[in-house]
Design an enzyme around this catalytic site. Structure first.
Site, short mmCIF file in Angstrom:
data_model
loop_
_atom_site.label_atom_id
_atom_site.label_comp_id
_atom_site.label_asym_id
_atom_site.label_seq_id
_atom_site.Cartn_x
_atom_site.Cartn_y
_atom_site.Cartn_z
CD1 TRP A 106 24.84 -0.65 -66.64
CD2 TRP A 106 25.99 -1.81 -65.11
NE1 TRP A 106 23.93 -1.20 -65.75
CE2 TRP A 106 24.61 -1.91 -64.81
CE3 TRP A 106 26.91 -2.45 -64.28
CZ2 TRP A 106 24.12 -2.63 -63.72
CZ3 TRP A 106 26.43 -3.17 -63.19
CH2 TRP A 106 25.06 -3.26 -62.92
CG ASP A 176 28.64 -4.25 -70.95
OD1 ASP A 176 27.89 -5.16 -71.32
OD2 ASP A 176 28.63 -3.77 -69.80
CE LYS A 200 21.06 -6.10 -68.31
NZ LYS A 200 20.16 -5.68 -67.25
#
Length: 365
Positions: A106, A176, A200
């Site tokens: 990511w 993030d 999540k």
């Protein structure tokens, strides 16, 4: 399959498990939301009923993270992936650079998008070690003139997580936190911005939470599309355009659930207990199972491991699925196995997986 409520042992990496209590409450309110005669999905996002839901979710998030008035709390769309572009569009000015800490897939995606708008560079990377660990704080070198430094707090694919964050001083630290937000207490004041997809730990997919310091908004670039300006959403309480109303409602209920569980300290303790159940099964297996992440970088959210050989690994995943375990296959880019133990995954599911792993080893050693 869990005999008590016939729900799967859900270890999906995202979208992932939601608290059963929240799902049951949403089920009761689905067709008639609190006496309105409408579903939350049917009502105007500018109605008084939704305004209460919307502002209540913001208030709960502020309370749980002790977010000061120096920060805006935004609910956006486009997932964390859109933030990869919005961040440099808003904060990376001509002639400036931005530092990116490379700790997994990511962060690779984030820096790729930033290259379209400016000059991002790597301040540290563990790619040469197959992203088995988080970079050491002393190895993170950045420039005092940088627009920001970007980190990924938890790496779902590789199963690593930051335990401490770098002190970047006057350079804004942007994180993030998509896969570990609200899983433990965090000092928001250490960051210029935190962002996270909801799917999540916070609710269903479709909502992205952004916590951003107001002084950054005041200095942000203005020659960009209106909808992509953080200030647009801050000035309109995230209601500039129609928001994902059902997702925000669910997010608020998940935050309420966290409060009822005792807050972030209680949630963090529970998450550590859950992860240790599985890590102990790996560590006590005499090499039958091997973890991907180094000990000091292990994630409490995503436990990545391999089985003794490829044939047994495939058998493990097949038998696990037959036993009611869902989502244990590793990410397609790396293979192996992965158990995602987010907030809503119950201790009982982790205990059941531990017992399955021990039994599988015993039957195949």
């Amino acid at each position: 399959m869990n005999p008590s409520n016939h729900r799967a042992y859900n270890f999906n990496a995202g979208p992932s498990a939601l608290p059963l209590e929240v799902l049951e409450k949403a089920q009761k309110e689905l067709t008639n939301f609190r006496g309105t005669g409408m579903s939350i999905m049917e009502m105007s996002h500018r109605s008084a009923a939704f305004e209460e839901v919307h502002n209540g979710a913001i208030s709960r998030l502020r309370k749980l993270y002790s977010i000061s008035d120096e920060y805006e709390v935004l609910f956006l769309q486009g997932g964390a992936s859109l933030q990869f572009s919005m961040i440099p569009m808003n904060f990376l000015k001509a002639g400036q650079k931005a530092g990116y800490v490379m700790s997994g897939s990511w962060s690779e995606k984030a820096i790729k998008e930033a290259k379209l708008f400016g000059e991002p560079y790597q301040v540290a990377s563990t790619k040469e070690n197959q992203y088995r660990n988080i970079p050491s704080l002393e190895n993170i070198e950045f420039n005092s003139e940088d627009a920001y430094v970007h980190v990924t707090s938890n790496n779902t694919i590789y199963g690593t997580q930051w335990s401490k964050f770098p002190n970047t001083g006057d350079v804004p630290l942007i994180a993030d936190m998509s896969s570990d937000i609200m899983s433990k207490p965090v000092d928001v004041n250490q960051f210029g911005m935190i962002y996270a997809g909801a799917q999540k730990n916070l609710g269903p997919s479709g909502v992205t939470v952004v916590i951003v310091r107001k002084d950054l908004l005041e200095k942000a670039n203005t020659e960009i599309p209106t909808i992509l300006k953080y200030s647009t959403h801050a000035d309109n309480n995230s209601l500039y355009n129609t928001p994902p109303t059902f997702g925000i409602y669910m997010l608020g209920e998940v935050l309420n659930w966290i409060e009822e569980k005792g807050g972030l300290e209680a949630v963090a303790k529970n998450n550590e207990e859950k992860a240790n159940l599985i890590y102990d099964a790996i560590d006590d297996s005499n090499g039958f199972y091997t973890g991907h992440a180094t000990l000091e970088s292990r994630s409490l959210m995503n436990i990545t491991f391999r089985v003794a050989d490829e044939k047994l690994e495939k058998q493990f995943l097949v038998e696990a699925a037959e036993a009611g375990f869902v989502g244990l296959a590793g990410h397609r880019s790396v293979g192996g196995c992965r158990a995602s133990t987010y907030n809503a995954v119950p201790v009982e599911a982790c205990q059941a997986l531990r017992e399955f792993m021990i039994e599988f080893q015993s039957s195949n050693s």
